[in-house]
Each structure stands twice: as C-alpha cells, then as structure tokens.
Write a protein that holds these residues in place. Structure first.
Motif, PDB file in Angstrom:
ATOM      1  N   SER A   1     -57.491 -84.649  49.819  1.00  0.00           N
ATOM      2  CA  SER A   1     -57.785 -85.982  50.421  1.00  0.00           C
ATOM      3  C   SER A   1     -57.993 -86.648  49.016  1.00  0.00           C
ATOM      4  CB  SER A   1     -58.996 -86.025  51.200  1.00  0.00           C
ATOM      5  OG  SER A   1     -59.571 -87.112  51.261  1.00  0.00           O
ATOM      6  N   ALA A   2     -58.676 -86.095  48.430  1.00  0.00           N
ATOM      7  CA  ALA A   2     -59.010 -86.962  46.883  1.00  0.00           C
ATOM      8  C   ALA A   2     -57.799 -87.204  46.123  1.00  0.00           C
ATOM      9  CB  ALA A   2     -60.034 -86.311  46.133  1.00  0.00           C
ATOM     10  N   SER A   3     -57.014 -86.388  46.053  1.00  0.00           N
ATOM     11  CA  SER A   3     -55.564 -86.245  45.140  1.00  0.00           C
ATOM     12  C   SER A   3     -54.608 -87.284  46.021  1.00  0.00           C
ATOM     13  CB  SER A   3     -54.937 -85.049  45.375  1.00  0.00           C
ATOM     14  OG  SER A   3     -53.560 -85.053  44.530  1.00  0.00           O
ATOM     15  N   LEU A   4     -54.671 -87.374  47.292  1.00  0.00           N
ATOM     16  CA  LEU A   4     -53.966 -88.192  48.216  1.00  0.00           C
ATOM     17  C   LEU A   4     -54.756 -89.621  48.613  1.00  0.00           C
ATOM     18  CD1 LEU A   4     -52.375 -85.379  50.635  1.00  0.00           C
ATOM     19  CD2 LEU A   4     -51.204 -86.881  48.856  1.00  0.00           C
TER      20      LEU A   4
ATOM     21  N   PHE B   1     -50.036 -79.420  45.385  1.00  0.00           N
ATOM     22  CA  PHE B   1     -50.990 -78.428  45.256  1.00  0.00           C
ATOM     23  C   PHE B   1     -51.423 -78.231  43.954  1.00  0.00           C
ATOM     24  CE2 PHE B   1     -50.558 -77.421  49.627  1.00  0.00           C
ATOM     25  CZ  PHE B   1     -51.744 -76.985  50.166  1.00  0.00           C
ATOM     26  N   GLU B   2     -50.536 -78.363  42.681  1.00  0.00           N
ATOM     27  CA  GLU B   2     -51.027 -78.209  41.399  1.00  0.00           C
ATOM     28  C   GLU B   2     -51.699 -79.386  41.183  1.00  0.00           C
ATOM     29  OE1 GLU B   2     -46.818 -78.117  39.485  1.00  0.00           O
ATOM     30  OE2 GLU B   2     -46.687 -75.639  39.800  1.00  0.00           O
ATOM     31  N   LYS B   3     -51.522 -80.687  41.574  1.00  0.00           N
ATOM     32  CA  LYS B   3     -52.627 -81.589  41.394  1.00  0.00           C
ATOM     33  C   LYS B   3     -53.922 -81.444  41.995  1.00  0.00           C
ATOM     34  CE  LYS B   3     -52.652 -86.668  41.673  1.00  0.00           C
ATOM     35  NZ  LYS B   3     -52.108 -87.744  42.271  1.00  0.00           N
ATOM     36  N   ALA B   4     -53.998 -81.244  43.270  1.00  0.00           N
ATOM     37  CA  ALA B   4     -55.075 -81.166  43.933  1.00  0.00           C
ATOM     38  C   ALA B   4     -55.856 -79.928  43.685  1.00  0.00           C
ATOM     39  CB  ALA B   4     -54.844 -81.196  45.423  1.00  0.00           C
ATOM     40  N   VAL B   5     -55.312 -78.641  43.766  1.00  0.00           N
ATOM     41  CA  VAL B   5     -55.878 -77.429  43.379  1.00  0.00           C
ATOM     42  C   VAL B   5     -55.338 -76.638  42.097  1.00  0.00           C
ATOM     43  CG1 VAL B   5     -56.768 -75.172  44.542  1.00  0.00           C
ATOM     44  CG2 VAL B   5     -56.232 -77.409  45.898  1.00  0.00           C
ATOM     45  N   PRO B   6     -55.462 -77.135  40.962  1.00  0.00           N
ATOM     46  CA  PRO B   6     -54.654 -76.619  39.895  1.00  0.00           C
ATOM     47  C   PRO B   6     -54.922 -75.098  39.652  1.00  0.00           C
ATOM     48  CG  PRO B   6     -56.321 -78.246  39.132  1.00  0.00           C
ATOM     49  CD  PRO B   6     -56.386 -78.102  40.545  1.00  0.00           C
TER      50      PRO B   6
ATOM     51  N   ALA C   1     -58.824 -85.921  64.062  1.00  0.00           N
ATOM     52  CA  ALA C   1     -60.255 -85.852  64.002  1.00  0.00           C
ATOM     53  C   ALA C   1     -60.917 -86.374  62.472  1.00  0.00           C
ATOM     54  CB  ALA C   1     -60.564 -84.117  63.556  1.00  0.00           C
ATOM     55  N   SER C   2     -61.531 -85.802  61.671  1.00  0.00           N
ATOM     56  CA  SER C   2     -62.107 -86.292  60.560  1.00  0.00           C
ATOM     57  C   SER C   2     -62.247 -85.389  59.401  1.00  0.00           C
ATOM     58  CB  SER C   2     -63.588 -86.713  60.909  1.00  0.00           C
ATOM     59  OG  SER C   2     -64.111 -87.131  59.790  1.00  0.00           O
ATOM     60  N   LEU C   3     -62.036 -85.879  58.244  1.00  0.00           N
ATOM     61  CA  LEU C   3     -62.445 -85.023  57.071  1.00  0.00           C
ATOM     62  C   LEU C   3     -63.871 -85.121  56.593  1.00  0.00           C
ATOM     63  CD1 LEU C   3     -59.182 -85.483  54.883  1.00  0.00           C
ATOM     64  CD2 LEU C   3     -59.792 -83.498  56.349  1.00  0.00           C
ATOM     65  N   ASP C   4     -64.534 -85.616  57.426  1.00  0.00           N
ATOM     66  CA  ASP C   4     -66.146 -85.667  57.250  1.00  0.00           C
ATOM     67  C   ASP C   4     -66.715 -84.695  57.924  1.00  0.00           C
ATOM     68  OD1 ASP C   4     -68.654 -86.356  56.736  1.00  0.00           O
ATOM     69  OD2 ASP C   4     -68.692 -88.015  58.419  1.00  0.00           O
ATOM     70  N   PHE C   5     -66.673 -83.363  57.237  1.00  0.00           N
ATOM     71  CA  PHE C   5     -67.197 -82.201  57.765  1.00  0.00           C
ATOM     72  C   PHE C   5     -68.783 -82.041  58.014  1.00  0.00           C
ATOM     73  CE2 PHE C   5     -63.256 -81.279  55.465  1.00  0.00           C
ATOM     74  CZ  PHE C   5     -62.655 -81.118  56.415  1.00  0.00           C
ATOM     75  N   GLU C   6     -69.209 -81.220  58.903  1.00  0.00           N
ATOM     76  CA  GLU C   6     -70.592 -80.904  59.454  1.00  0.00           C
ATOM     77  C   GLU C   6     -70.919 -79.985  58.125  1.00  0.00           C
ATOM     78  OE1 GLU C   6     -71.501 -79.729  62.978  1.00  0.00           O
ATOM     79  OE2 GLU C   6     -70.747 -81.453  64.024  1.00  0.00           O
TER      80      GLU C   6
END
Length: 137
Positions: free
Chosen positions: A72-75, A94-99, A125-130
């Motif tokens: 999400s941060a990468s995109l 994935f190399e950018k988001a999780v190098p 849904a949401s990426l705001d996780f409990e």
C-alpha cells in the motif's frame, strides 16, 4: 471499518477471499467478500486465515499484514497490478515494496496470490487492520 485478518479466509478450490461467519458442525459458514454469497465449507477444504500467512524474507518471515501495508505504501494506496500482469512488473513491485523477500522461497505464483488478496481487500474491505490480540478465538 477495520479489517480483522483472523476472520478473512482463503479457501482451497475457491477464488477470492471470505469472511468467517460461524462455525458449523462439519466446518464453517463463510461469506464471499466480493458478492456476499454465503456457503458452507467443510474440513475437507483447506481454510487459511490471512493472519496466519507469512512470506519468506532474508531476515525470517514477514506477516501478510505487513506485506499488505508495504504494498500500500509503495502503491500510495492504489490498487496493485493484476496477477495477470507482466511477470517483470509483479517482481519489480515486490522488489520495491519488500526488498528483502527471499528470492529462493517466495515464488512468482506466491506474489500473484498476494496481489489478488491485496486487490480484494482494497476493493471490498479495508487495509486499516485491527490490532491482533494475544488469544485465539
């Protein structure tokens, strides 16, 4: 609306993600995130809560929740490319988001599955996780 990854399920043999509704005598009652159709899944289906999924990294394992947040941060909160996109595009993301992902154990097929799940959560849904609690239900 916060998303509880303990209640978001992947079911073998079924596309998409499901929300756990109730336990049944032979398995569970789930509802599709996409079309809200309910169905019964049995113990013969492999049911996996997304909170239990991790990916391999050079430092160990990374929880799927953290992978989703990194994507999400990468995109910048946008949808990810489709899992049918060019393989190089997916690997580059994935190399950018999780190098630090483990190139020997985290395969392209895994990346595609994670992107499908990510897009499903972004849309339905949401990426705001409990926050995860210490105990299991």
């Amino acid at each position: 609306m916060k998303t509880n990854l303990n209640k978001i399920l992947a079911v073998s043999g079924q596309s998409g993600l499901f929300t756990f509704l109730a336990q049944s005598r032979t398995g569970a009652i789930v509802e599709s995130l996409v079309d809200k159709k309910r169905m019964s899944v049995t113990m013969h289906n492999r049911i996996t809560a997304l909170s239990d999924v991790s990916i391999y990294t050079d430092e160990g394992e990374m929880k799927l929740k953290d992978v989703f947040l990194a994507l999400s941060a990468s995109l910048e909160g946008a949808e990810a490319p489709s899992s049918k996109a060019d393989n190089q595009t997916i690997v580059a993301l994935f190399e950018k988001a999780v190098p630090t992902y483990d190139r020997d154990r985290f395969y392209l097929s895994h990346m595609k599955k994670v992107l499908d799940w990510y897009n499903c959560l972004v849309k339905y849904a949401s990426l705001d996780f409990e926050e995860e609690e210490g105990g299991e239900e």
